[in-house]
Design a protein around this motif. Sequence first.
Motif, PDB file in Angstrom:
ATOM      1  N   THR A 139       3.332   8.651  -7.945  1.00 14.45           N
ATOM      2  CA  THR A 139       2.762   9.045  -9.271  1.00 14.45           C
ATOM      3  C   THR A 139       1.483   7.872 -10.247  1.00 14.45           C
ATOM      4  OG1 THR A 139       3.662  10.682 -10.386  1.00 14.45           O
ATOM      5  CG2 THR A 139       3.450  10.739  -7.876  1.00 14.45           C
ATOM      6  N   ARG A 174      -8.589  12.379  -7.798  1.00 13.43           N
ATOM      7  CA  ARG A 174      -8.311  11.203  -6.957  1.00 13.43           C
ATOM      8  C   ARG A 174      -8.044  11.559  -5.512  1.00 13.43           C
ATOM      9  NH1 ARG A 174      -5.305   6.930  -9.461  1.00 13.43           N
ATOM     10  NH2 ARG A 174      -4.432   7.521 -11.841  1.00 13.43           N
ATOM     11  N   GLU A 188      -2.385  -7.325  -1.686  1.00 12.68           N
ATOM     12  CA  GLU A 188      -2.437  -6.031  -1.035  1.00 12.68           C
ATOM     13  C   GLU A 188      -3.470  -5.901   0.410  1.00 12.68           C
ATOM     14  OE1 GLU A 188      -3.511  -1.781  -1.221  1.00 12.68           O
ATOM     15  OE2 GLU A 188      -2.161  -1.813  -2.713  1.00 12.68           O
ATOM     16  N   ARG A 216      -4.059   3.741  -8.349  1.00 13.79           N
ATOM     17  CA  ARG A 216      -4.918   2.619  -7.586  1.00 13.79           C
ATOM     18  C   ARG A 216      -4.985   1.355  -7.552  1.00 13.79           C
ATOM     19  NH1 ARG A 216      -8.078   5.962 -11.433  1.00 13.79           N
ATOM     20  NH2 ARG A 216      -8.939   7.600  -9.926  1.00 13.79           N
ATOM     21  N   ARG A 217      -5.145   0.137  -6.863  1.00 13.48           N
ATOM     22  CA  ARG A 217      -5.001  -1.267  -7.007  1.00 13.48           C
ATOM     23  C   ARG A 217      -5.429  -1.297  -8.540  1.00 13.48           C
ATOM     24  NH1 ARG A 217      -7.629  -2.878  -1.416  1.00 13.48           N
ATOM     25  NH2 ARG A 217      -6.414  -2.926  -0.346  1.00 13.48           N
ATOM     26  N   ARG A 262       0.570  -1.106  -0.852  1.00 14.47           N
ATOM     27  CA  ARG A 262       0.087   0.012  -0.070  1.00 14.47           C
ATOM     28  C   ARG A 262       0.908   1.334  -0.007  1.00 14.47           C
ATOM     29  NH1 ARG A 262      -2.538  -0.741   4.095  1.00 14.47           N
ATOM     30  NH2 ARG A 262      -1.639   0.216   5.416  1.00 14.47           N
ATOM     31  N   ALA A 263       2.140   1.354   0.751  1.00 12.82           N
ATOM     32  CA  ALA A 263       3.184   2.574   0.981  1.00 12.82           C
ATOM     33  C   ALA A 263       3.568   2.521  -0.168  1.00 12.82           C
ATOM     34  CB  ALA A 263       4.473   2.211   2.097  1.00 12.82           C
ATOM     35  N   ARG A 298       2.416   1.443  -3.694  1.00 10.17           N
ATOM     36  CA  ARG A 298       1.692   2.151  -4.760  1.00 10.17           C
ATOM     37  C   ARG A 298       1.189   3.648  -4.441  1.00 10.17           C
ATOM     38  NH1 ARG A 298      -3.475   2.324  -3.587  1.00 10.17           N
ATOM     39  NH2 ARG A 298      -3.867   1.599  -1.853  1.00 10.17           N
ATOM     40  N   GLU A 299       0.680   3.886  -2.951  1.00 11.47           N
ATOM     41  CA  GLU A 299       0.594   5.354  -3.122  1.00 11.47           C
ATOM     42  C   GLU A 299       1.589   6.423  -2.807  1.00 11.47           C
ATOM     43  OE1 GLU A 299      -1.051   5.685   1.479  1.00 11.47           O
ATOM     44  OE2 GLU A 299      -3.070   4.421   0.554  1.00 11.47           O
ATOM     45  N   THR A 347      -7.268   9.277  -3.229  1.00 14.78           N
ATOM     46  CA  THR A 347      -5.823   8.495  -2.163  1.00 14.78           C
ATOM     47  C   THR A 347      -4.846   9.019  -3.464  1.00 14.78           C
ATOM     48  OG1 THR A 347      -6.093   6.732  -3.110  1.00 14.78           O
ATOM     49  CG2 THR A 347      -7.705   7.154  -0.988  1.00 14.78           C
ATOM     50  N   PRO A 348      -4.083   9.513  -2.955  1.00 14.64           N
ATOM     51  CA  PRO A 348      -2.277   9.589  -3.280  1.00 14.64           C
ATOM     52  C   PRO A 348      -1.751   8.509  -4.421  1.00 14.64           C
ATOM     53  CG  PRO A 348      -1.981   9.825  -1.445  1.00 14.64           C
ATOM     54  CD  PRO A 348      -3.323   9.408  -0.959  1.00 14.64           C
ATOM     55  N   GLY A 349      -1.577   8.419  -4.852  1.00 13.90           N
ATOM     56  CA  GLY A 349      -0.799   7.468  -6.050  1.00 13.90           C
ATOM     57  C   GLY A 349      -1.896   6.834  -7.188  1.00 13.90           C
TER      58      GLY A 349
END
Length: 278
Positions: free
Chosen positions: A25, A37, A62, A43-44, A18-19, A21-22, A39-41
Amino acid sequence: MLVTASRGRRDQLKEFLRAKREALTPAEAGMPAGGRRRTPGLRREEVAVLAGVGVSWYTWLEQGRDITVSGAVLDAVARALRLDEAERAHLYVLAGLNPPDPAGRPGAPVSEQLRAVLDAWMPNPAHVLDRHYNLVAMNDAARWVFGFDDDVRNCMVAFFTHPTYRGRFTEWHEFAPDMVADFRASAARYHDDPVFGRIAADLCAASADFAELWARPDVRSRSQGIKSITHPEAGDLTFEYSLLRLPDRADLNVVLHTPRPGTSTKEKVESLVVADPG
């Protein structure tokens, strides 16, 4: 090989993925931003597309679910998340797989720090070989003691075909089986690397000694031993050697030589430095 990760590792795997992925960018991943978006970064589902895996499967990974994983899929996820060698190895560990060797970039130059280590090992010989036994760096003592010249590019080839280098080994016939057995072990470790086969084929054609030893099934991994050298000026020299593999460059082997206690090797090597200070 498929394995199931333990609960403790799965919890860490969930946080790690998760860390990463986020922190990545869409632009860094080569994807369009795709509007606002929450959330940052990434998406799954974007990571799944980049890795070429199912969205549900990546989501379960994840989430830390008890699923099986393979090295090929982990490599795809590592590429999608732009993980470096250390992070890729960490991903393997958290997923319950043995991490691959951090081979670095084959053919990449030897660092200045490593060259400084070789120079600091003077007046004793030290050199660096890649996984194919190519000589990629050395100090002056290695050049003087072993007779390395411009024709010595690969130490396995030179050991069987180069008159000067071969002639320096006092107990050549005793040392040769270990050399070939170690080369075979490396060829098996990097079974998808065709260079080993080409070197072996060329040497079988050029050296009956190599061909005979290569036909044997012997496998050994050398990390330390004794080398007996006959130098044209200094005479008999005996070294204890240690072969070290770098944690971040498994494609390189650092070979350090130390005069064997109880012999006159130390004084003789020092006299070579005085005779030819470079």
